[in-house]
Motif scaffolding. Sequence first.
Motif, PDB file in Angstrom:
ATOM      1  N   PRO A   1       0.801  -1.227   0.000  1.00 41.11           N
ATOM      2  CA  PRO A   1       0.000   0.000   0.000  1.00 41.11           C
ATOM      3  C   PRO A   1       0.835   1.279   0.000  1.00 41.11           C
ATOM      4  O   PRO A   1       0.289   2.368   0.162  1.00 41.11           O
ATOM      5  CB  PRO A   1      -0.811  -0.118   1.288  1.00 41.11           C
ATOM      6  N   PHE A   2       2.155   1.175  -0.141  1.00 45.81           N
ATOM      7  CA  PHE A   2       3.031   2.343  -0.241  1.00 45.81           C
ATOM      8  C   PHE A   2       4.141   2.018  -1.223  1.00 45.81           C
ATOM      9  O   PHE A   2       4.349   0.856  -1.595  1.00 45.81           O
ATOM     10  CB  PHE A   2       3.595   2.739   1.133  1.00 45.81           C
ATOM     11  N   ASP A   3       4.866   3.047  -1.673  1.00 44.98           N
ATOM     12  CA  ASP A   3       5.824   2.871  -2.772  1.00 44.98           C
ATOM     13  C   ASP A   3       7.283   2.823  -2.347  1.00 44.98           C
ATOM     14  O   ASP A   3       8.092   2.136  -2.977  1.00 44.98           O
ATOM     15  CB  ASP A   3       5.632   4.000  -3.790  1.00 44.98           C
ATOM     16  N   PHE A   4       7.638   3.576  -1.296  1.00 44.57           N
ATOM     17  CA  PHE A   4       9.043   3.653  -0.907  1.00 44.57           C
ATOM     18  C   PHE A   4       9.196   3.475   0.598  1.00 44.57           C
ATOM     19  O   PHE A   4       8.280   3.758   1.375  1.00 44.57           O
ATOM     20  CB  PHE A   4       9.638   5.019  -1.304  1.00 44.57           C
ATOM     21  N   PHE A   5      10.359   3.011   0.979  1.00 40.01           N
ATOM     22  CA  PHE A   5      10.771   2.990   2.379  1.00 40.01           C
ATOM     23  C   PHE A   5      12.029   3.845   2.472  1.00 40.01           C
ATOM     24  O   PHE A   5      12.908   3.778   1.608  1.00 40.01           O
ATOM     25  CB  PHE A   5      11.079   1.570   2.854  1.00 40.01           C
ATOM     26  N   GLY A   6      12.117   4.688   3.507  1.00 39.82           N
ATOM     27  CA  GLY A   6      13.284   5.537   3.660  1.00 39.82           C
ATOM     28  C   GLY A   6      13.480   5.970   5.100  1.00 39.82           C
ATOM     29  O   GLY A   6      12.627   5.742   5.959  1.00 39.82           O
ATOM     30  N   ILE A   7      14.622   6.593   5.342  1.00 42.73           N
ATOM     31  CA  ILE A   7      14.993   7.063   6.681  1.00 42.73           C
ATOM     32  C   ILE A   7      15.104   8.585   6.659  1.00 42.73           C
ATOM     33  O   ILE A   7      15.713   9.166   5.750  1.00 42.73           O
ATOM     34  CB  ILE A   7      16.342   6.459   7.136  1.00 42.73           C
ATOM     35  N   LYS A   8      14.504   9.234   7.667  1.00 46.63           N
ATOM     36  CA  LYS A   8      14.630  10.685   7.814  1.00 46.63           C
ATOM     37  C   LYS A   8      14.880  11.000   9.282  1.00 46.63           C
ATOM     38  O   LYS A   8      14.089  10.593  10.151  1.00 46.63           O
ATOM     39  CB  LYS A   8      13.365  11.398   7.323  1.00 46.63           C
TER      40      LYS A   8
END
Length: 227
Positions: free
Chosen positions: A133-140
């Motif tokens: 259900p989402f397109d990207f995984f990332g760290i912020k």
Amino acid sequence: MSKPILPDELRYKIRKLSDDGFSTIEIFDFVIDESAKFVDSQEQLTRCISAITRTRSPKKQIENNVQFETQIPEIKQFDNKKYSDIIGSLTEHMNGKKFENSCEKIVTDILEKHENFTNLKNVNNVSGFTNPPFDFFGIKKGKPYMIEFKGSLNNFNAPGETQKRRLEELLERIDELNIALIQLKLKKSEYRIFYNDEMNLFFDGKQMPLEPVEEWLKIQIGKKTEE
């Protein structure tokens, strides 16, 4: 009693959109152009929408709803000239998944260079599951985010009802997980990004009942059996 800021026809339109299950941010995007001559800012429009939809919400929903304290993120700019070849190859009527896949370079550049994400991964390319259900995984700032992307040539698009429920479920299941949604208007060089509690502007839409659909299906199945 003070006179309403918005005219009756626009207030009726907002009520109708709310009754049809649209969220605050979706209603905002539908009426922002029509309301421009009546409001001084997008914050004032958001308050008007909240006041109109709040009076039509069940008491429990009103008490638990935090949409009234949430402001819509500002629209930001990006340089679309260096992506002219990509944007020139897109049309509004092409397959949605193909459209969004074509925009991967644009999205990752904005997330990394403008929003300071690192370690980005396109989850559509991960093996072991399909249709996340989402397109990207990332760290912020050291925090993990699932990031959904919605792109269009001229409009800000929103996740559908089923997708929103799946995103909410993941947030409930996984501790320390954060969420972001980035929307792009590619031809206008504009983007808008929502973080965590700002997503309540999407999640506050009324969940539409399945009973009418269920009854319709039963009628169709009955007709099919008779044939």
